[in-house]
Design an enzyme around this catalytic site. Structure first.
Site, mmCIF file in Angstrom:
data_model
loop_
_atom_site.group_PDB
_atom_site.id
_atom_site.type_symbol
_atom_site.label_atom_id
_atom_site.label_comp_id
_atom_site.label_asym_id
_atom_site.label_seq_id
_atom_site.Cartn_x
_atom_site.Cartn_y
_atom_site.Cartn_z
ATOM 1 N N ASP A 1 1.578 9.048 -57.023
ATOM 2 C CA ASP A 1 0.537 9.826 -56.360
ATOM 3 C C ASP A 1 0.526 9.641 -54.952
ATOM 4 O O ASP A 1 0.066 8.432 -54.392
ATOM 5 C CB ASP A 1 -0.678 10.215 -56.928
ATOM 6 C CG ASP A 1 -1.223 11.364 -56.461
ATOM 7 O OD1 ASP A 1 -1.201 12.390 -56.629
ATOM 8 O OD2 ASP A 1 -2.223 10.886 -55.658
ATOM 9 N N ASP A 60 9.319 7.833 -55.053
ATOM 10 C CA ASP A 60 8.650 8.565 -56.110
ATOM 11 C C ASP A 60 9.539 8.892 -57.405
ATOM 12 O O ASP A 60 9.036 8.687 -58.677
ATOM 13 C CB ASP A 60 7.629 9.666 -55.754
ATOM 14 C CG ASP A 60 8.367 10.380 -54.876
ATOM 15 O OD1 ASP A 60 9.740 10.069 -54.621
ATOM 16 O OD2 ASP A 60 7.947 11.407 -54.088
ATOM 17 N N ASP A 62 26.124 6.508 -52.046
ATOM 18 C CA ASP A 62 25.110 6.895 -53.173
ATOM 19 C C ASP A 62 24.086 7.419 -52.691
ATOM 20 O O ASP A 62 23.365 7.167 -51.888
ATOM 21 C CB ASP A 62 24.604 5.619 -54.021
ATOM 22 C CG ASP A 62 25.731 4.821 -54.576
ATOM 23 O OD1 ASP A 62 26.034 3.761 -54.934
ATOM 24 O OD2 ASP A 62 27.135 5.655 -54.721
ATOM 25 N N GLU A 74 7.041 14.568 -61.763
ATOM 26 C CA GLU A 74 8.060 14.578 -61.013
ATOM 27 C C GLU A 74 9.241 15.402 -62.010
ATOM 28 O O GLU A 74 10.304 15.617 -61.436
ATOM 29 C CB GLU A 74 8.732 13.198 -60.879
ATOM 30 C CG GLU A 74 8.311 12.345 -60.087
ATOM 31 C CD GLU A 74 8.553 12.636 -58.454
ATOM 32 O OE1 GLU A 74 7.693 12.545 -57.612
ATOM 33 O OE2 GLU A 74 9.465 13.313 -58.104
ATOM 34 N N GLU A 96 -3.667 14.124 -63.099
ATOM 35 C CA GLU A 96 -4.569 13.798 -61.954
ATOM 36 C C GLU A 96 -6.231 13.999 -62.350
ATOM 37 O O GLU A 96 -6.796 12.991 -62.411
ATOM 38 C CB GLU A 96 -4.266 14.527 -60.578
ATOM 39 C CG GLU A 96 -2.873 14.050 -59.903
ATOM 40 C CD GLU A 96 -2.679 14.911 -58.940
ATOM 41 O OE1 GLU A 96 -2.882 16.110 -58.659
ATOM 42 O OE2 GLU A 96 -1.888 14.374 -57.987
ATOM 43 N N ASP A 142 1.491 10.720 -63.247
ATOM 44 C CA ASP A 142 2.135 11.113 -61.712
ATOM 45 C C ASP A 142 2.516 9.612 -61.470
ATOM 46 O O ASP A 142 1.746 8.906 -61.165
ATOM 47 C CB ASP A 142 0.942 11.561 -60.814
ATOM 48 C CG ASP A 142 1.396 11.851 -59.520
ATOM 49 O OD1 ASP A 142 0.785 12.471 -58.876
ATOM 50 O OD2 ASP A 142 2.612 11.593 -59.189
HETATM 51 P P1 P6P Z 1 -4.505 17.056 -48.624
HETATM 52 C C1 P6P Z 1 -1.644 13.411 -52.048
HETATM 53 O O1 P6P Z 1 -0.501 14.300 -51.554
HETATM 54 C C2 P6P Z 1 -2.536 14.527 -53.038
HETATM 55 O O2 P6P Z 1 -1.591 14.982 -54.125
HETATM 56 C C3 P6P Z 1 -3.612 13.491 -53.501
HETATM 57 O O3 P6P Z 1 -3.379 12.186 -53.693
HETATM 58 C C4 P6P Z 1 -4.791 13.653 -52.429
HETATM 59 O O4 P6P Z 1 -6.078 13.563 -52.959
HETATM 60 C C5 P6P Z 1 -4.375 14.951 -52.041
HETATM 61 O O5 P6P Z 1 -2.833 15.546 -52.168
HETATM 62 C C6 P6P Z 1 -4.471 15.150 -50.417
HETATM 63 O O6 P6P Z 1 -4.338 16.554 -50.086
HETATM 64 O O7 P6P Z 1 -4.276 18.459 -48.534
HETATM 65 O O8 P6P Z 1 -5.881 16.695 -48.137
HETATM 66 O O9 P6P Z 1 -3.501 16.305 -47.879
#
Ligand code: P6P
Length: 364
Positions: free
Chosen positions: A147, A100, A94, A124, A306, A144
Site C-alpha cells: 500500500d 507492488d 522481459d 492487486e 485496509e 494489500d
Molecule cells: P491521497 C495510498 O495511495 C493510499 O491508498 C493510502 O495508503 C493513503 O492513506 C491514501 O491512499 C492517500 O490518498 O488521496 O491523500 O493521496
C-alpha cells in the site's frame, strides 16, 4: 542482561506467536502460527526488495545520466532481475514487474504453498483466489501487498496490510468466507517498510510491534502491548480535499484548528501512506481520517484489506475506528474491493468527531 551485553532471551515474532498458541492450549492445532510465520517471511522478502528498489532509485537519481546498459548492470549486481521501477522492460525485453505486482506474487505464492489458506483477496487482483483442494487450509487472507507504493520513489514509508478470517464451518472456501464483518477476523496486521521494517500484529489479545533485525533475519519484539493514548494532539487528513468535505468533517476540523476553549490547536501530520499515518497514530495518538466526500462518495480506502485490519488493530490498542456514523468492524462487505470512510485513533478524539455527525443527524 546488562546494557552492554546482547539479550540472550530474544522475543522473536515466531516465539511470541507460538506462546500465544500455547496460551490458547490444545484447542488450536497451530495452523494460525504457521500461517503467521508464512506472512512474516513474505514481509522479510518484500522488505529486501523495497530496500533494493530504493537503492536503484537512489543510484538512478544520483546518476541520472546512468544509461540503460549501466542500470541493467546495476540490477544484475543487486540481483534484481524482476523489479521494474516504473514497469519498464529489461535488457532481454522481459516485462519487468512493478514492486507492488512483485509483492503480490510473493504473497500469493507463500500463502498458497503454506497449505493453511482457502481464499485469498488482494488489492492487486480483481477476483478472489480459491485455493486448490491439495493445498487448501482453514484460513482466508485479505491483503494489500504494497500500500502506498506510488510513494516509493520519494522514499516515503509504504507497507503490507493483511487481515485473516477463519473459514466458516462447513465451507469449502468461497467468497462468502470473506464477505463478513471485520469483527469476525481472527488476526490482522501490517508491515511498514521504512528505515527498518516494522511488523505490527494482533491476534485478538492486544497489539505487539516487532522490528526486523536484518542481521538475524528475525522480527524482534520492540513495542509490546501497544496502547493508543486516550487523546492526542495530531490530526491526519488530506486537507487538499477540503472543498469536497461534508459539514461534520469541516466543523470537526474547525474545532481543533480554531479551538474555542482556549486550548492550543492540533498539529497536522499527513504522510499520504496509510500504514505510516496509522503507525504514527497508534504510537502518538490523535486522529487519522480519510472521509467520504462529494468527490469520493464512498471514500477512497478499501474496506476489506485496509479499513478492517487497521480498525481491528486500533480497537485492540484501545482506540476507536468509525465511518463517522458506524463502527467499521460492524460493516458487512458486499464486494471484495468496496471502499469506506475511515476515521480512527484516540478514543476521545474520534468521539469528538462522532459528535459532529450526531449533531447533523439530529438536525435533519
Ligand atoms: P491521497 C495510498 O495511495 C493510499 O491508498 C493510502 O495508503 C493513503 O492513506 C491514501 O491512499 C492517500 O490518498 O488521496 O491523500 O493521496
Amino acid at each position: 542482561t546488562t546494557e552492554e551485553q546482547p539479550s540472550t532471551d530474544l522475543a522473536t515474532l515466531t516465539r511470541e506467536v507460538l506462546a500465544e498458541q500455547f496460551r490458547l492450549g490444545a484447542a488450536v492445532a497451530g495452523d494460525l502460527t504457521l500461517l503467521l510465520n508464512a506472512i512474516q517471511v513474505t514481509s522479510k522478502f518484500i522488505a529486501t526488495n523495497v530496500r533494493k528498489a530504493r537503492l536503484i532509485n537512489l543510484w538512478v537519481m544520483l546518476f541520472p545520466v546512468v544509461d540503460n546498459f549501466t542500470q541493467t548492470l546495476l540490477k544484475l549486481f543487486l540481483k534484481i532481475k524482476s523489479i521494474g521501477l516504473a514497469g519498464e522492460t529489461n535488457a532481454t525485453g522481459d516485462e519487468q514487474k512493478k514492486l507492488d505486482v512483485l509483492s503480490n506474487d510473493i504473497m500469493v505464492n507463500a500463502l498458497r504453498s503454506s497449505g493453511k489458506t482457502a481464499v485469498l483477496v488482494s488489492e492487486e487482483l480483481e477476483e478472489a483466489i480459491i485455493i486448490e483442494d491439495r493445498l487448501k487450509g482453514k484460513y482466508c487472507v485479505v491483503f494489500d501487498p504494497l500500500d502506498g507504493s506510488s510513494n516509493i520513489d520519494a522514499g516515503v514509508n509504504i507497507g503490507t496490510i493483511f487481515g485473516i478470517y477463519r473459514i466458516q464451518e462447513g465451507s469449502a472456501g468461497s467468497i462468502s468466507d470473506v464477505l463478513r464483518p471485520g469483527s469476525e477476523m481472527v488476526a490482522a496486521g501490517y508491515t511498514m517498510y521504512g528505515s527498518s521494517a516494522n511488523l505490527v500484529l494482533t491476534t485478538g489479545h492486544g497489539v505487539n510491534g516487532y522490528t526486523l533485525d536484518n542481521a538475524l533475519g528475525e522480527f524482534i519484539l520492540t513495542h509490546p502491548n501497544i496502547k493508543i493514548p486516550p487523546r492526542g494532539k495530531i490530526y491526519s487528513f488530506n486537507e487538499g480535499n477540503s472543498l469536497y468535505f461534508h459539514e461534520p468533517v469541516k466543523r470537526y476540523l474547525e474545532s481543533i484548528k480554531y479551538p474555542s476553549n482556549g486550548k492550543s490547536p492540533y498539529s497536522s501530520r499527513y504522510i499520504g501512506s496509510m500504514v505510516a499515518d496509522v503507525h504514527r497514530t497508534l504510537l502518538y495518538g490523535g486522529i487519522f481520517g480519510y472521509p467520504d466526500d462529494k468527490k469520493s462518495k464512498k471514500g477512497k480506502l478499501r474496506l476489506l484489506y485496509e479499513a478492517f485490519p487497521m480498525a481491528f488493530l486500533t480497537e485492540q490498542a484501545g482506540g476507536i475506528a468509525t465511518t463517522g456514523r458506524k463502527r467499521i468492524l460492524n460493516i458487512t462487505p458486499t464486494d471484495i474491493h468496496e471502499r469506506t470512510a475511515v476515521f480512527l485513533g484516540s478514543k476521545e478524539d474520534v468521539q469528538d468527531l462522532i459528535k459532529f455527525y450526531e449533531e447533523e443527524d439530529k438536525a435533519e
